[in-house]
Scaffold this motif. Structure first.
Motif, PDB file in Angstrom:
ATOM      1  N   LEU A 171       0.838  -1.195   0.000  1.00  0.00           N
ATOM      2  CA  LEU A 171       0.000   0.000   0.000  1.00  0.00           C
ATOM      3  C   LEU A 171       0.873   1.246   0.000  1.00  0.00           C
ATOM      4  CD1 LEU A 171      -2.681   1.521   0.220  1.00  0.00           C
ATOM      5  CD2 LEU A 171      -2.577   1.238   2.701  1.00  0.00           C
ATOM      6  N   HIS A 172       1.911   1.251   0.828  1.00  0.00           N
ATOM      7  CA  HIS A 172       2.798   2.414   0.896  1.00  0.00           C
ATOM      8  C   HIS A 172       3.429   2.700  -0.471  1.00  0.00           C
ATOM      9  CE1 HIS A 172       5.613   5.328   2.542  1.00  0.00           C
ATOM     10  NE2 HIS A 172       6.589   4.690   1.913  1.00  0.00           N
ATOM     11  N   GLN A 173       3.877   1.653  -1.137  1.00  0.00           N
ATOM     12  CA  GLN A 173       4.498   1.816  -2.450  1.00  0.00           C
ATOM     13  C   GLN A 173       3.493   2.358  -3.462  1.00  0.00           C
ATOM     14  OE1 GLN A 173       7.776   1.451  -3.414  1.00  0.00           O
ATOM     15  NE2 GLN A 173       6.957   2.403  -5.279  1.00  0.00           N
ATOM     16  N   HIS A 174       2.251   1.862  -3.383  1.00  0.00           N
ATOM     17  CA  HIS A 174       1.209   2.319  -4.304  1.00  0.00           C
ATOM     18  C   HIS A 174       0.908   3.808  -4.083  1.00  0.00           C
ATOM     19  CE1 HIS A 174      -2.173   2.068  -7.022  1.00  0.00           C
ATOM     20  NE2 HIS A 174      -3.004   2.493  -6.072  1.00  0.00           N
ATOM     21  N   LEU A 175       0.818   4.211  -2.808  1.00  0.00           N
ATOM     22  CA  LEU A 175       0.540   5.609  -2.493  1.00  0.00           C
ATOM     23  C   LEU A 175       1.677   6.514  -2.958  1.00  0.00           C
ATOM     24  CD1 LEU A 175      -0.991   5.165   1.084  1.00  0.00           C
ATOM     25  CD2 LEU A 175      -2.218   5.814  -1.001  1.00  0.00           C
ATOM     26  N   GLU A 176       2.897   6.046  -2.815  1.00  0.00           N
ATOM     27  CA  GLU A 176       4.048   6.822  -3.284  1.00  0.00           C
ATOM     28  C   GLU A 176       4.013   6.967  -4.801  1.00  0.00           C
ATOM     29  OE1 GLU A 176       7.892   5.512  -1.738  1.00  0.00           O
ATOM     30  OE2 GLU A 176       7.704   7.248  -0.409  1.00  0.00           O
ATOM     31  N   THR A 177       3.639   5.899  -5.484  1.00  0.00           N
ATOM     32  CA  THR A 177       3.546   5.932  -6.949  1.00  0.00           C
ATOM     33  C   THR A 177       2.508   6.958  -7.405  1.00  0.00           C
ATOM     34  OG1 THR A 177       4.146   3.578  -7.075  1.00  0.00           O
ATOM     35  CG2 THR A 177       3.102   4.544  -9.029  1.00  0.00           C
ATOM     36  N   LEU A 178       1.438   7.091  -6.617  1.00  0.00           N
ATOM     37  CA  LEU A 178       0.380   8.043  -6.953  1.00  0.00           C
ATOM     38  C   LEU A 178       0.739   9.477  -6.556  1.00  0.00           C
ATOM     39  CD1 LEU A 178      -2.809   6.042  -5.819  1.00  0.00           C
ATOM     40  CD2 LEU A 178      -1.862   6.239  -8.126  1.00  0.00           C
TER      41      LEU A 178
END
Length: 433
Positions: free
Chosen positions: A278-285
């Protein structure tokens, strides 16, 4: 013998709502006999001279919250207004002293602006940024709705020169007024103008005495329940002042950072450990700063919960985080280190600490660095709950906000609190590795 299970009473049933707001968030938490801290158990927790057995109270609150009939007086202890070891007489002396102090501050504010304590609420600025009075008749009438145009005046023209701090304070008064008129308007309690005025006065006085922070949006949401629970205006003010001791860092903003930034960074660190995908996904966004979670920190889930459920969540948080030196830390900060040195050999009963705080003590976080507040884990719990949807459906920050906003009025305070405690334990274990 058959025992009938108590189905409980919805938390919101104790706070009358206006008929037109029937479609608002519904209470999920219920006041239950045998689980909720009752008036009988509360009064039984005091010795004849007034010492409070805080350990027995904390365990009950952590199980089922506080009955609304005693909520105000219980909160005074949870927020550190009073020391559990104090006597009835000592508390009464402290209460009277604080009421006198508040009256003095309010009189000072009244001398600076006549609206304070007048029963009127400013909703338009009556002064410019350079301290000049605004003479626009419409503005003056909005600031003084009970007066005719000919009589209306904002007070500043009586003072040829104003100190910079006075100007800054006066410039916030209309913003406080606008926010007060929007706060908890679904409740019948705020149909009475005197209750709105009480909220405005407390926030105006606080903005004057805490010049570093002043007034910021969100404070009215935090102060409002205290007005409802504590009849005396001064008592409500001091509860709010203690609450702000916990939260004022969230409201301290500079040109370079928002006050809540430290907690957002902590939330990012926790999510990275507990839910790296989730953290990686939020950073990508582009959401690695976690600014989408600011509101939950600022007003302590007031938007995500019904009124009654938000009060339950707050008292659960404070009971879980409670530590016995809180009163001394607020009242006698210069003596707290000295007391700690003296009491190093005398370990306080672990039962006097809230469950969340006990975990911090076990893991030694008190000795190294300040422990993370439970609010960080509550927000982490919400993100964890929505993790799968956020990863699958969020294609931009607008989607993140939309998915999280669906939580509004639909959060279960009890489940979220339990989940936050589990995440806290898990995080402490993983952080040690």
């Amino acid at each position: 013998m058959m025992m009938w299970k108590d189905s409980g009473v919805p938390a919101d049933s104790f706070y009358e709502a206006r008929s037109e707001s029937a479609d608002g968030p519904k209470s999920k938490f219920k006041i239950k006999a045998g689980k909720t801290l009752s008036a009988r158990r509360w009064h039984a927790a005091f010795s004849p001279d007034g010492h409070l057995d805080i350990a027995s109270v904390l365990s009950r609150i952590q199980r089922g919250g506080v009955h609304p009939s005693i909520r105000g007086e219980v909160w005074e202890f949870l927020l550190g207004c009073f020391d559990p070891k104090s006597t009835i007489e000592e508390r009464e002396q402290q209460r009277q002293h604080r009421r006198v102090q508040y009256a003095r501050w309010k009189e000072l504010c009244q001398a600076l602006d006549s609206h304070v304590g007048s029963g009127r609420i400013i909703t338009a600025p009556v002064i410019t940024e350079d301290g000049q009075p605004i003479q626009d008749p419409l503005v003056l009438l909005e600031a003084n709705p009970d007066q005719s145009k000919g009589q209306a005046n904002g007070g500043p023209e009586a003072e040829p020169y104003l100190d910079k701090q006075v100007i800054e304070w006066k410039l916030t008064l209309h913003q406080i007024g606008l926010d007060v008129l929007r706060t908890d308007r679904t409740l019948v309690f705020y149909e009475k103008k005197e209750n709105l005025s009480k909220l405005w006065d407390i926030l105006a006085v606080y903005a004057w005495i805490d010049k570093d922070v002043g007034y910021c949006q969100g404070m009215s949401d935090l102060c409002s329940p205290l007005i409802i629970l504590l009849e005396d205006e001064a008592d409500a003010f001091w509860c709010f002042e203690r609450l702000m001791r916990k939260l004022r860092g969230n409201f301290r903003c500079t040109e370079r950072s928002v006050g809540v930034e430290n907690q957002l960074q902590s939330l990012a660190s926790i999510t990275q450990v507990l839910d790296p995908k989730l953290h990686q996904h939020l950073e990508t966004l582009g959401g690695g700063d976690y600014l989408f979670a600011v509101r939950m920190f600022m007003v302590l889930f007031r938007r995500e919960l019904s009124f009654g459920d938000s009060l339950y969540l707050w008292e659960m948080m404070w009971a879980l985080e409670y530590y016995p030196d809180m009163f001394c830390m607020y009242e006698e900060p210069e003596l707290i280190n000295e007391k700690n040195e003296v009491s190093k050999g005398k370990v306080k009963s672990i039962r006097q600490f809230g469950k969340f705080e006990r975990e911090n003590l076990k893991n030694g976080t008190k000795t190294s660095e300040a422990p993370l507040p439970i609010t960080v884990f509550l927000v982490a719990s919400v993100l964890k709950e929505k993790s799968a949807r956020l990863i699958q459906e969020a294609r931009g920050l607008d989607d993140v906000v939309k998915i999280l906003n669906e939580t509004n009025g639909d959060l279960d305070a009890k489940k979220t609190c339990s989940h936050a405690i589990r995440l806290h334990k898990k995080y402490l274990k993983m952080a040690k590795k």
